[in-house]
Scaffold this motif. Sequence first.
Motif, PDB file in Angstrom:
ATOM      1  N   ALA A 194       0.833  -1.209   0.000  1.00 35.20           N
ATOM      2  CA  ALA A 194       0.000   0.000   0.000  1.00 35.20           C
ATOM      3  C   ALA A 194       0.864   1.254   0.000  1.00 35.20           C
ATOM      4  O   ALA A 194       2.001   1.257   0.479  1.00 35.20           O
ATOM      5  CB  ALA A 194      -0.926   0.004   1.212  1.00 35.20           C
ATOM      6  N   ASP A 195       0.308   2.337  -0.527  1.00 44.12           N
ATOM      7  CA  ASP A 195       1.004   3.621  -0.541  1.00 44.12           C
ATOM      8  C   ASP A 195       0.852   4.368   0.782  1.00 44.12           C
ATOM      9  O   ASP A 195       1.752   5.111   1.178  1.00 44.12           O
ATOM     10  CB  ASP A 195       0.458   4.491  -1.680  1.00 44.12           C
ATOM     11  CG  ASP A 195       0.651   3.840  -3.033  1.00 44.12           C
ATOM     12  OD1 ASP A 195       1.796   3.787  -3.503  1.00 44.12           O
ATOM     13  OD2 ASP A 195      -0.350   3.365  -3.608  1.00 44.12           O
ATOM     14  N   PHE A 196      -0.283   4.181   1.436  1.00 40.35           N
ATOM     15  CA  PHE A 196      -0.560   4.856   2.704  1.00 40.35           C
ATOM     16  C   PHE A 196      -1.101   3.859   3.719  1.00 40.35           C
ATOM     17  O   PHE A 196      -1.967   3.042   3.391  1.00 40.35           O
ATOM     18  CB  PHE A 196      -1.623   5.953   2.551  1.00 40.35           C
ATOM     19  CG  PHE A 196      -1.347   6.993   1.510  1.00 40.35           C
ATOM     20  CD1 PHE A 196      -0.562   8.106   1.799  1.00 40.35           C
ATOM     21  CD2 PHE A 196      -1.885   6.874   0.231  1.00 40.35           C
ATOM     22  CE1 PHE A 196      -0.318   9.065   0.841  1.00 40.35           C
ATOM     23  CE2 PHE A 196      -1.652   7.838  -0.737  1.00 40.35           C
ATOM     24  CZ  PHE A 196      -0.862   8.937  -0.427  1.00 40.35           C
ATOM     25  N   SER A 197      -0.602   3.929   4.942  1.00 41.63           N
ATOM     26  CA  SER A 197      -1.236   3.264   6.070  1.00 41.63           C
ATOM     27  C   SER A 197      -1.822   4.368   6.938  1.00 41.63           C
ATOM     28  O   SER A 197      -1.097   5.273   7.374  1.00 41.63           O
ATOM     29  CB  SER A 197      -0.231   2.432   6.867  1.00 41.63           C
ATOM     30  OG  SER A 197      -0.877   1.778   7.956  1.00 41.63           O
ATOM     31  N   VAL A 198      -3.115   4.300   7.177  1.00 42.32           N
ATOM     32  CA  VAL A 198      -3.830   5.365   7.881  1.00 42.32           C
ATOM     33  C   VAL A 198      -4.544   4.747   9.077  1.00 42.32           C
ATOM     34  O   VAL A 198      -5.044   3.619   8.988  1.00 42.32           O
ATOM     35  CB  VAL A 198      -4.866   6.039   6.956  1.00 42.32           C
ATOM     36  CG1 VAL A 198      -5.440   7.287   7.605  1.00 42.32           C
ATOM     37  CG2 VAL A 198      -4.255   6.353   5.595  1.00 42.32           C
ATOM     38  N   ALA A 199      -4.598   5.456  10.185  1.00 39.47           N
ATOM     39  CA  ALA A 199      -5.296   4.895  11.337  1.00 39.47           C
ATOM     40  C   ALA A 199      -5.726   5.970  12.307  1.00 39.47           C
ATOM     41  O   ALA A 199      -5.155   7.055  12.358  1.00 39.47           O
ATOM     42  CB  ALA A 199      -4.415   3.876  12.061  1.00 39.47           C
ATOM     43  N   SER A 200      -6.732   5.616  13.076  1.00 37.01           N
ATOM     44  CA  SER A 200      -7.104   6.388  14.252  1.00 37.01           C
ATOM     45  C   SER A 200      -6.276   5.868  15.411  1.00 37.01           C
ATOM     46  O   SER A 200      -6.441   4.724  15.849  1.00 37.01           O
ATOM     47  CB  SER A 200      -8.593   6.228  14.552  1.00 37.01           C
ATOM     48  OG  SER A 200      -8.885   6.732  15.838  1.00 37.01           O
ATOM     49  N   GLY A 201      -5.381   6.697  15.920  1.00 36.36           N
ATOM     50  CA  GLY A 201      -4.603   6.328  17.095  1.00 36.36           C
ATOM     51  C   GLY A 201      -5.417   6.375  18.367  1.00 36.36           C
ATOM     52  O   GLY A 201      -4.954   5.954  19.430  1.00 36.36           O
ATOM     53  N   THR A 202      -6.643   6.868  18.274  1.00 36.31           N
ATOM     54  CA  THR A 202      -7.554   6.907  19.412  1.00 36.31           C
ATOM     55  C   THR A 202      -7.846   5.504  19.922  1.00 36.31           C
ATOM     56  O   THR A 202      -8.070   5.305  21.115  1.00 36.31           O
ATOM     57  CB  THR A 202      -8.878   7.573  18.981  1.00 36.31           C
ATOM     58  OG1 THR A 202      -8.594   8.824  18.362  1.00 36.31           O
ATOM     59  CG2 THR A 202      -9.819   7.755  20.148  1.00 36.31           C
ATOM     60  N   LYS A 203      -7.841   4.543  19.030  1.00 34.10           N
ATOM     61  CA  LYS A 203      -8.302   3.185  19.343  1.00 34.10           C
ATOM     62  C   LYS A 203      -7.151   2.325  19.890  1.00 34.10           C
ATOM     63  O   LYS A 203      -6.540   2.656  20.880  1.00 34.10           O
ATOM     64  CB  LYS A 203      -8.914   2.566  18.089  1.00 34.10           C
ATOM     65  CG  LYS A 203      -9.941   3.454  17.376  1.00 34.10           C
ATOM     66  CD  LYS A 203     -11.169   3.701  18.197  1.00 34.10           C
ATOM     67  CE  LYS A 203     -12.329   4.259  17.388  1.00 34.10           C
ATOM     68  NZ  LYS A 203     -12.076   5.564  16.739  1.00 34.10           N
ATOM     69  N   GLY A 204      -6.876   1.210  19.252  1.00 28.44           N
ATOM     70  CA  GLY A 204      -5.939   0.242  19.800  1.00 28.44           C
ATOM     71  C   GLY A 204      -4.517   0.729  19.920  1.00 28.44           C
ATOM     72  O   GLY A 204      -3.769   0.260  20.790  1.00 28.44           O
ATOM     73  N   LEU A 205      -4.080   1.641  19.073  1.00 35.95           N
ATOM     74  CA  LEU A 205      -2.697   2.086  19.115  1.00 35.95           C
ATOM     75  C   LEU A 205      -2.338   2.649  20.488  1.00 35.95           C
ATOM     76  O   LEU A 205      -1.303   2.317  21.060  1.00 35.95           O
ATOM     77  CB  LEU A 205      -2.423   3.135  18.041  1.00 35.95           C
ATOM     78  CG  LEU A 205      -0.961   3.564  17.930  1.00 35.95           C
ATOM     79  CD1 LEU A 205      -0.163   2.536  17.134  1.00 35.95           C
ATOM     80  CD2 LEU A 205      -0.824   4.944  17.302  1.00 35.95           C
ATOM     81  N   THR A 206      -3.191   3.523  21.025  1.00 39.54           N
ATOM     82  CA  THR A 206      -2.915   4.116  22.335  1.00 39.54           C
ATOM     83  C   THR A 206      -3.670   3.405  23.457  1.00 39.54           C
ATOM     84  O   THR A 206      -3.188   3.347  24.587  1.00 39.54           O
ATOM     85  CB  THR A 206      -3.245   5.611  22.347  1.00 39.54           C
ATOM     86  OG1 THR A 206      -4.625   5.802  22.002  1.00 39.54           O
ATOM     87  CG2 THR A 206      -2.376   6.342  21.336  1.00 39.54           C
ATOM     88  N   GLY A 207      -4.865   2.924  23.185  1.00 37.08           N
ATOM     89  CA  GLY A 207      -5.507   1.921  24.000  1.00 37.08           C
ATOM     90  C   GLY A 207      -6.076   2.286  25.355  1.00 37.08           C
ATOM     91  O   GLY A 207      -6.532   1.410  26.074  1.00 37.08           O
TER      92      GLY A 207
END
Length: 377
Positions: A194-207
């Motif tokens: 993929a060219d971009f990985s996009v995410a909401s860090g609100t969810k599992g990333l910061t947890g």
Amino acid sequence: MNPTDRARLGDGTRAVRAGLPEPVKNEPTLPGPVFAAHFHLPGDVEGPYTYGRDTNPTWTLLERAIGELEAPGEEVHTIVFASGMAAVSAVLLSQARAGDTVVLPDDGYQALPLVRGQLEAYGVHVRTAPTGGEAQLEVLDGARLLWIETPSNPGLDVCDVRRLVDAAHAGGTLVAVDNTLATPLGQRPLGLGADFSVASGTKGLTGHGDLLLGYVTCRDAELAARIRQWRKVVGAIPGPMEAWLAHRSLATLQLRTHRQWDNAMAVAEALAERAEVSALRYPGLPTDASHKTATRQMAGYGSVVSFTLPDRAHAERFMTALRLVEDATSFGGVRSTAERRGRWGGDAVPEGFIRFSAGAEDTEDLVADVLRALDSV
């Protein structure tokens, strides 16, 4: 440590050390948040930090950390935002122009229709197709950008990212993957092409359910520059405290996600035995329609389980009976959450549809709470 050595680290070690500056005597391991609207800037404009809407040292460390998690050992560009939707909008609205075509999933996050409306208002053509079965391939021809959400939210369908990427790139189409549900430890979209990985860090990333954050990671410097310019223009920047809290939280990412994945699997297995539960989805279940595809491209199946109870009243009684699970609309946190998703009216789901996010509680306690709530209904 050089990039090659960092790439050999395990995910837990990487999460604990990601983005940390070189040690300095009498300085903290992770410097505190930098609160600054402006920086000292005598003479000519030079150096990395000039004005608070453009750059901030706290962002720099967090962006470096996320980049190390998304693409270990590679040189990538990460741009952090005030929320997941700010990151989503930045990619779609910075890369597409009037007359371009964008392909979206028609079963993705419920705010995507709002983005679609904005794209169309700007003269961008939008086509949609379901996530499952790589259905987006059928509407891909001539598109400027393909937006993939896998696993999809809330239905948990999974598509073959590599297959879609190969087809898209063959036609000159950029590909962005919403990696919110999987997190970088569960799936690495850039590694799948993929060219971009996009995410909401609100969810599992910061947890921890205590901050809003989003990010975009990509390899191409020119594409990253467009994203960064968009952030500057619209001012969708994270606060330094939020960025610092996010970086601090990354240290426990592996510990949190592995417990959550185990709990999600245990809950899904327990639900599979219940006669009143239908349309159960969890990619980790061998019986799930997406299991084979998910196993090929994911290191972990995520913390979210979806299922349907007989009707709205049944689902609401179930939600009321839960004791360890909070009725909340987010997911990926250390405390388990669930909701009757149909209450929002934005998803094409039955009235009894439940989106369940497994937290980090003891597995036996969590499963017992779910089964007790079902029994009480």
